[in-house]
Design an enzyme around this catalytic site. Structure first.
Site, mmCIF file in Angstrom:
data_model
loop_
_atom_site.group_PDB
_atom_site.id
_atom_site.type_symbol
_atom_site.label_atom_id
_atom_site.label_comp_id
_atom_site.label_asym_id
_atom_site.label_seq_id
_atom_site.Cartn_x
_atom_site.Cartn_y
_atom_site.Cartn_z
ATOM 1 N N ASP A 67 57.640 55.377 -74.936
ATOM 2 C CA ASP A 67 58.340 55.994 -73.808
ATOM 3 C C ASP A 67 58.258 55.066 -72.614
ATOM 4 O OD1 ASP A 67 56.003 58.440 -72.398
ATOM 5 O OD2 ASP A 67 55.754 56.329 -72.810
ATOM 6 N N ASN A 75 63.815 58.191 -61.549
ATOM 7 C CA ASN A 75 64.908 59.144 -61.334
ATOM 8 C C ASN A 75 64.800 59.819 -59.976
ATOM 9 O OD1 ASN A 75 66.616 58.944 -63.551
ATOM 10 N ND2 ASN A 75 65.478 60.429 -64.761
ATOM 11 N N ASP A 84 69.883 56.278 -65.732
ATOM 12 C CA ASP A 84 70.804 56.086 -66.855
ATOM 13 C C ASP A 84 70.968 54.610 -67.200
ATOM 14 O OD1 ASP A 84 71.144 58.807 -66.997
ATOM 15 O OD2 ASP A 84 73.178 58.813 -66.153
ATOM 16 N N ASP A 110 63.007 60.014 -72.014
ATOM 17 C CA ASP A 110 62.635 58.592 -71.992
ATOM 18 C C ASP A 110 61.802 58.221 -73.213
ATOM 19 O OD1 ASP A 110 60.338 59.976 -71.333
ATOM 20 O OD2 ASP A 110 59.680 58.539 -69.838
#
Length: 127
Positions: A67, A75, A84, A110
Site C-alpha cells: 500500500d 488526498n 488519482d 491505496d
C-alpha cells in the site's frame, strides 16, 4: 418431396451469414464488457472483481501486497485529483516492473496486490 429453389437457399444462406456476423460482434462486445468489469479504470490494473472471480492462485506463484504510505494525507492536503495521479502512476510502475504473465491488482483504495506467476516467494526479490 419439397423443392426449394436455389434463390431461396441463397437468401437463407445470406441471412445465416448475417446472423453469424452479428453473433460474432455481440460476443466481442461481451468480452469487452467482461474486461471492463475486471479492470480498475484509474490504474488499468485488475480489480477485486477479477480477484474474486479467479478464486485461487496457481501453485508455484508468489503474492505481494503493498500500500501507499500516508496516501490519505496526500488526498487531504492536495486533493483527490493529485491522489488519482499517484494511483495512476502506481499502476504504471507495477506494469512496467513485472513480467507479462504477472498480475497486478488494485485491491482497494491505496492497496495493491501483485501475483508473480511461476515464482516462489523466495525468488520474488529477483523479479
Amino acid at each position: 418431396m419439397t423443392k426449394i429453389s436455389l434463390k431461396t437457399i441463397n437468401k437463407q444462406s445470406k441471412r445465416i451469414d448475417a446472423h453469424n456476423v452479428e453473433k460474432a460482434e455481440l460476443l466481442a462486445k461481451l468480452e469487452n464488457v467482461k474486461k471492463l468489469l475486471d479492470l480498475d479504470p484509474l490504474t488499468k490494473l485488475y480489480n477485486r472483481n477479477f480477484l474474486n472471480r479467479i478464486k485461487e492462485v496457481e501453485t508455484g506463484s508468489a503474492l505481494v501486497m503493498l500500500d501507499i504510505d500516508f496516501f490519505s494525507e496526500v488526498n487531504n492536503t492536495y486533493g483527490h485529483p493529485v491522489g488519482d495521479q499517484i494511483l495512476e502512476m502506481m499502476g504504471r510502475i507495477i506494469v512496467s516492473n513485472t513480467h507479462i504473465e504477472d498480475i497486478g491488482v488494485r485491491y482497494g483504495g491505496d492497496e495493491f496486490l501483485i501475483i508473480f506467476k511461476s515464482c516462489t516467494p523466495d525468488k520474488v526479490d529477483e523479479r
